[in-house]
Design an enzyme around this catalytic site. Structure first.
Site, PDB file in Angstrom:
ATOM      1  N   CYS A 144       0.796  -1.182   0.058  1.00 38.48           N
ATOM      2  CA  CYS A 144      -0.107  -0.070  -0.004  1.00 38.48           C
ATOM      3  C   CYS A 144       0.937   1.105  -0.052  1.00 38.48           C
ATOM      4  O   CYS A 144       1.863   1.287  -0.016  1.00 38.48           O
ATOM      5  CB  CYS A 144      -0.875   0.074   1.116  1.00 38.48           C
ATOM      6  SG  CYS A 144      -0.075   0.015   2.632  1.00 38.48           S
ATOM      7  N   GLY A 196      -6.508  -0.929   9.320  1.00 36.05           N
ATOM      8  CA  GLY A 196      -7.203  -1.654   8.336  1.00 36.05           C
ATOM      9  C   GLY A 196      -8.464  -1.022   8.004  1.00 36.05           C
ATOM     10  O   GLY A 196      -9.494  -1.831   8.002  1.00 36.05           O
ATOM     11  N   THR A 247      -8.747  -5.607  -1.947  1.00 33.10           N
ATOM     12  CA  THR A 247      -8.914  -5.095  -0.770  1.00 33.10           C
ATOM     13  C   THR A 247     -10.299  -4.985  -0.096  1.00 33.10           C
ATOM     14  O   THR A 247     -10.680  -5.350   1.067  1.00 33.10           O
ATOM     15  CB  THR A 247      -8.188  -3.958  -0.469  1.00 33.10           C
ATOM     16  OG1 THR A 247      -8.379  -3.581   0.785  1.00 33.10           O
ATOM     17  CG2 THR A 247      -8.672  -2.865  -1.604  1.00 33.10           C
ATOM     18  N   ASP A 276     -15.458   0.164   4.627  1.00 33.38           N
ATOM     19  CA  ASP A 276     -14.641   1.057   5.399  1.00 33.38           C
ATOM     20  C   ASP A 276     -15.403   1.472   6.619  1.00 33.38           C
ATOM     21  O   ASP A 276     -16.618   1.843   6.521  1.00 33.38           O
ATOM     22  CB  ASP A 276     -14.504   2.286   4.560  1.00 33.38           C
ATOM     23  CG  ASP A 276     -13.613   3.474   4.839  1.00 33.38           C
ATOM     24  OD1 ASP A 276     -13.328   3.390   6.149  1.00 33.38           O
ATOM     25  OD2 ASP A 276     -12.918   3.928   4.273  1.00 33.38           O
ATOM     26  N   ARG A 306     -14.366   3.471   9.153  1.00 31.18           N
ATOM     27  CA  ARG A 306     -13.734   4.453   9.944  1.00 31.18           C
ATOM     28  C   ARG A 306     -14.848   5.449  10.096  1.00 31.18           C
ATOM     29  O   ARG A 306     -15.698   5.652   9.296  1.00 31.18           O
ATOM     30  CB  ARG A 306     -12.508   5.231   9.162  1.00 31.18           C
ATOM     31  CG  ARG A 306     -11.535   4.041   9.055  1.00 31.18           C
ATOM     32  CD  ARG A 306     -10.427   4.438   8.161  1.00 31.18           C
ATOM     33  NE  ARG A 306     -10.884   4.361   6.643  1.00 31.18           N
ATOM     34  CZ  ARG A 306      -9.917   4.872   5.940  1.00 31.18           C
ATOM     35  NH1 ARG A 306      -8.644   5.338   6.056  1.00 31.18           N
ATOM     36  NH2 ARG A 306     -10.275   5.050   4.518  1.00 31.18           N
TER      37      ARG A 306
END
Ligand SMILES: [Zn+2]
Length: 215
Positions: A84, A112, A133, A145, A147
């Site tokens: 990455c 992650g 991914t 995702d 987050r």
């Protein structure tokens, strides 16, 4: 943002202290090979999450200040993984802030994309077998995702910032910081040299996650 709803006032900046759900715990100097910074530790008042901020220069509301929300990537930031682009992105951001003489990197420990290091290694194992991914996270039953950036924005407010120039290729981060009430003056794209193993990952980030990458 719902522009039809005229009863919605723009968020105050900086917001009322009582609406901030993070607390500064300690501040110290941190000289690095990429410049001298201050290091601040924050903790969440609503979860057990901890944050680290690297910053330098005067933090004032009216000056458009370089900022980056960097999501922890143990493999890239520490081990120098070339799967990455996280390590080079972090280091280049630090160099840009050092050159500008002021700015802040909020280091968000949501490894992650929020699934944690152990699950990230599980996802890497699936990637070894050919998944990308996004597919790997989905196979493991996680959001692509997970987050959340609200408290990162609150940390920037607490430092004294309102107008920001955001170093990021991630449109979700920009939207979240704006929704939290920061005034985004400019997006600064982050182009870093990457090695071949990251090519597929970056193509997936561009095509499936909407990252603003120029290739
Ligand atoms: Zn990474």
């Amino acid at each position: 943002m719902d522009r039809e709803n005229t009863t919605t006032k723009p968020a105050d900046c900086p917001p009322d202290k009582s609406s901030i759900s993070v607390e500064k715990v300690a501040v110290a100097k941190l000289p690095t090979s990429r410049g001298d910074f201050m290091l601040a530790g924050y903790r969440s008042l609503i979860s057990d999450e901890e944050f680290v901020v690297l910053y330098k220069g005067e933090m004032v509301p009216h000056f458009p200040t370089l900022v980056r929300i960097h999501s922890q990537c143990l493999t890239g930031d520490v081990f120098g993984s070339i799967k990455c682009d996280c390590g080079p992105q972090l280091h280049k951001s630090m160099e840009m802030i050092d050159a500008a003489g002021r700015g802040a990197v909020v280091y968000q420990q949501q490894e992650g994309r929020g699934i944690g290091i152990l699950n990230k290694i599980r996802a890497y194992a699936l990637q070894d077998k050919g998944a990308d991914t996004v597919e790997a996270n989905e196979k493991l039953g996680f959001a692509v995702d997970a987050r959340n950036y609200q408290q990162c924005a609150e940390i920037l407010f607490d430092l004294g910032l309102c107008k920001v120039r955001v170093i990021s290729n991630n449109p979700d981060k920009l939207k979240a910081l704006e929704a939290a009430g920061l005034h985004i003056v400019e997006r600064i794209p982050l182009d870093v040299e990457t090695e071949q193993p990251a090519a597929h990952y970056l193509r997936t980030k561009k095509e499936k996650l909407g990252h603003l990458l120029d290739f």
